[in-house]
Design a protein around this motif. Structure first.
Motif, short mmCIF file in Angstrom:
data_model
loop_
_atom_site.label_atom_id
_atom_site.label_comp_id
_atom_site.label_asym_id
_atom_site.label_seq_id
_atom_site.Cartn_x
_atom_site.Cartn_y
_atom_site.Cartn_z
N VAL A 120 0.86 -1.36 -0.12
CA VAL A 120 0.10 -0.11 0.11
C VAL A 120 0.71 1.22 0.04
O VAL A 120 1.66 1.44 0.65
N VAL A 121 0.69 2.15 -0.83
CA VAL A 121 1.26 3.51 -0.95
C VAL A 121 0.21 4.42 -0.73
O VAL A 121 -0.69 4.46 -1.39
N GLN A 122 0.43 5.34 0.24
CA GLN A 122 -0.74 6.39 0.71
C GLN A 122 -0.17 7.67 0.40
O GLN A 122 1.04 8.16 0.38
N ILE A 123 -0.90 8.28 -0.61
CA ILE A 123 -0.81 9.53 -1.26
C ILE A 123 -1.55 10.56 -0.76
O ILE A 123 -2.83 10.42 -0.67
N ASN A 124 -1.22 11.84 -0.28
CA ASN A 124 -1.75 13.16 0.14
C ASN A 124 -2.97 12.74 1.20
O ASN A 124 -4.22 13.05 0.95
N ILE A 138 0.62 -3.12 -6.13
CA ILE A 138 0.55 -2.00 -5.22
C ILE A 138 -0.66 -1.27 -5.29
O ILE A 138 -1.34 -1.11 -6.53
N PHE A 139 -1.23 -1.06 -3.98
CA PHE A 139 -2.59 -0.18 -4.24
C PHE A 139 -2.07 1.20 -3.74
O PHE A 139 -1.58 1.26 -2.71
N TYR A 140 -2.70 2.13 -4.70
CA TYR A 140 -2.12 3.60 -4.33
C TYR A 140 -3.58 4.19 -3.59
O TYR A 140 -4.77 4.20 -4.40
N SER A 141 -3.42 4.47 -2.36
CA SER A 141 -4.42 5.27 -1.75
C SER A 141 -4.45 6.71 -1.63
O SER A 141 -3.20 7.26 -1.18
N THR A 142 -5.23 7.43 -2.54
CA THR A 142 -5.27 8.93 -2.82
C THR A 142 -6.36 9.61 -1.99
O THR A 142 -7.29 9.03 -2.17
N GLY A 143 -6.04 10.56 -1.58
CA GLY A 143 -6.61 11.32 -0.54
C GLY A 143 -7.88 11.83 -1.48
O GLY A 143 -7.78 12.10 -2.53
N SER A 144 -8.91 12.10 -0.73
CA SER A 144 -10.22 12.55 -1.17
C SER A 144 -10.12 13.94 -1.96
O SER A 144 -9.18 14.78 -1.60
N SER A 145 -11.01 14.41 -2.61
CA SER A 145 -11.23 15.57 -3.45
C SER A 145 -11.71 16.67 -2.49
O SER A 145 -12.62 17.26 -2.79
N ASP A 146 -10.76 17.21 -1.39
CA ASP A 146 -11.00 17.95 -0.37
C ASP A 146 -10.52 19.20 -0.81
O ASP A 146 -9.66 19.40 -1.62
#
Length: 585
Positions: free
Chosen positions: A283-287, A317-325
């Motif tokens: 897991v790669v966490q982005i923003n 790899i799962f890329y978890s990218t932050g919400s559109s906030d």
């Protein structure tokens, strides 16, 4: 603030735009509109101004010295028979292609200095084409862009974003800036509506309402639907054993707090592929994307379970990218991260999108161009076309004058010419179009050259039907289509069955990842951007689908016919035939 162009006398006096000399400070206030909405976009409500201390991160995209350089290079490396086919570029080589003129970069910095944006908050990336301003007070962002940032809430999901209905740039810069984000793009990546969606257990079955007449939509309690073994058999991947699993990477993009569960993945493999029970992912966490496997999403589970079931033991790899906030735009944040990597994933599955008509043209052009850069780096990027046929509901769209008209509604980014769009099929022998398969023609992007031979025969066959409802000169979607009905998954330790192009996309990505494995294990470069091959040399490796349609917008939609069509594209993938074709070059 009023928008107007520099007068001829002003241009002569200050030498703009020929020399790009820095104009006097007063002329930083000489603004030109970049993009404006006439009203608050559909399904959003205004919550008013944010707190006074609110900050925002801004991404400013500057145009390259040669705006066509990336696309020209991408066509070269992805065109069958071209001397540079497969010669993908490095991060530094792409950065060179997208670099803006040095005097434009100096001009942009002078503009930011005038508005008291401290240099320490500015980061320059991708050859200087991308300026990120961190922690800009909203009051300053409003002056910088002649904007009015306010909080807006999406009706239905309650997601809140910080956006503006319009923004502008100094006349001296407007032609050199491709886009600024986040500004007027309200949409956040959404997964296609899954049809059907049910939980099965014991004597009880919970099922959402599904459209009448869809083939195979209703499941009996004994119907297992499409399984990994049936998919592997039908698309002929069963006999292939990956040899480059450590070097070949399959990326799954996730947004909006969607992530998978490793426990669910292993339970799924125990049931459907017992030789792959040790399947895993990184897991790669982005923003601020986050990761809580105890609270997974069906979409993320579906993607990870089927890409893994097809491509095991390929690295995932799962890329978890932050919400559109207020933190920014998720597509931009994901692309910023991936393009900054020394090595990009060879295959990417992304079953997310937004209605194309909701996307500002400058934003769409920027994001599509970034996907082109990813293809030039050697990545095969697949997007689902959605589950609404030619469009959901009555398909009323407001034009620039505020008048409403009916228009077919394709989905972005699947309409970007530099990604591979995936529609849906159902049934075996023959395989037919799934009625919910998204498809049509882009309004924002013209038909790319690789479709010049494939699309006109369909338009000729269509004749005058639906004139005015679609853009016959637009990029056609989908490119390919695979099984999209009755997929069993494990969700929170329970069996579920789902359907949609969010099923066909990870299946296609798994097959493409195996093709990349074949290439890499034989000392060859990965496939990269696929469409030149699919519409060219690899056309013989596809199964043409000639029946079915995709109704929507209160119409019967388009029909699948021999050759390309905006329901199933060129058809589905035959792995063994594709390997045979790829073995020849």
């Amino acid at each position: 603030m009023r928008f107007h162009q520099l007068s001829v006398l002003s241009v002569l006096a200050f030498g703009l735009p020929d020399s790009l000399a820095t104009p006097l400070a007063s002329h930083w206030d000489d603004l030109r509109a970049k993009h404006t909405w006439n009203s608050v976009p559909e399904n959003w409500q205004n919550l008013g101004h944010p707190p006074a201390d609110t900050t925002i991160d801004l991404h400013i995209a500057l145009k390259a010295k040669n705006e066509n350089a990336v696309i020209d290079a991408l066509i070269e490396v992805s065109s069958p028979g071209h001397p540079k086919q497969g010669a993908h570029l490095s991060r530094e080589e792409v950065a060179e292609l997208v670099a803006p003129p040095s005097d434009v970069l100096e001009l942009a910095n002078a503009w930011l200095e005038h508005h008291c944006v401290h240099p320490s908050t500015i980061s320059t990336k991708h050859g200087g084409s991308w300026l990120t301003l961190s922690g800009v007070p909203v009051s300053r962002a409003n002056k910088l862009l002649s904007a009015s940032y306010q909080l807006y809430q999406h009706i239905g999901t309650n997601k809140t974003v910080l956006r503006t209905l319009s923004y502008g740039l100094p006349a001296a810069l407007v032609e050199h800036v491709q886009s600024v984000a986040p500004t007027t793009h309200f949409g956040f990546p959404r997964t296609p509506r899954q049809e059907p969606l049910m939980r099965r257990g014991g004597a009880t079955t919970e099922q959402t309402k599904v459209p009448e007449g869809d083939p195979g939509m209703v499941l009996s309690s004994r119907d297992q639907g499409v399984t990994p073994s049936s998919l592997r058999s039908f698309y002929k991947t069963s006999r292939y054993v990956p040899l480059a699993a450590s070097w070949n990477v399959l990326g799954v993009a996730g947004y909006n707090g969607d992530w998978p569960s490793l426990d669910d993945l292993r339970q799924f493999m125990n049931q459907y592929r017992f030789d792959a029970t040790d399947a895993t992912y990184r897991v790669v966490q982005i923003n601020g994307g986050g990761y809580d496997p105890s609270n997974p999403a069906t979409e993320a589970n579906l993607n990870m379970q089927y890409t893994s079931a097809i491509a095991y033991p390929t690295t995932h790899i799962f890329y978890s990218t932050g919400s559109s906030d207020t933190l920014g735009d998720p597509f931009i944040n994901w692309l910023d991260y991936v393009l900054g990597l020394w090595s990009v994933p060879q295959t990417v599955s992304t079953p997310y999108g937004v209605p194309e008509y909701t996307v500002p043209p400058d934003y769409a052009t920027r994001v599509c161009g970034l996907f082109a850069q990813l293809g030039l780096r050697g990545a095969s990027v697949l997007f689902s076309t959605g589950n609404d046929g030619v469009g959901h509901g009555n398909c009323l769209v407001q034009d620039s004058s505020g008048n409403s008209r009916v228009q077919f509604l394709p989905t972005f980014p699947s309409t970007c010419p530099w990604v591979t769009s995936v529609g849906g099929t159902t049934g075996y022998n023959p395989e037919v179009a799934a009625s919910h398969s998204g498809g049509g023609f882009s309004v924002l992007f013209p038909r790319p050259s690789y479709q010049n031979n494939a699309v006109p025969p369909f338009l000729l066959n269509l004749g005058g039907q639906y004139n005015g409802l679609y853009n016959p000169g637009g990029r056609g979607v989908p490119d390919i289509a695979l099984q999209a009905m009755r997929y069993p998954i494990v969700f929170r330790n329970n069996p579920w069955v789902v359907g949609g192009t969010s099923c066909s996309t990870p299946t296609a990505a798994g097959i493409i990842s195996l093709l990349n494995d074949y290439r890499i294990s034989n000392g060859r470069p990965p496939l990269g951007f696929l469409n030149g091959l699919l519409y060219g040399t690899c056309l013989e490796g596809l199964n043409d689908i000639t029946s079915g349609s995709n109704p929507g917008c209160n119409t019967d939609g388009f029909s699948a016919i021999p050759g390309w069509d905006p329901v199933t594209g060129l058809g589905s993938l035959d792995f063994e035939r594709l390997v045979a074709i790829l073995s020849r070059w």
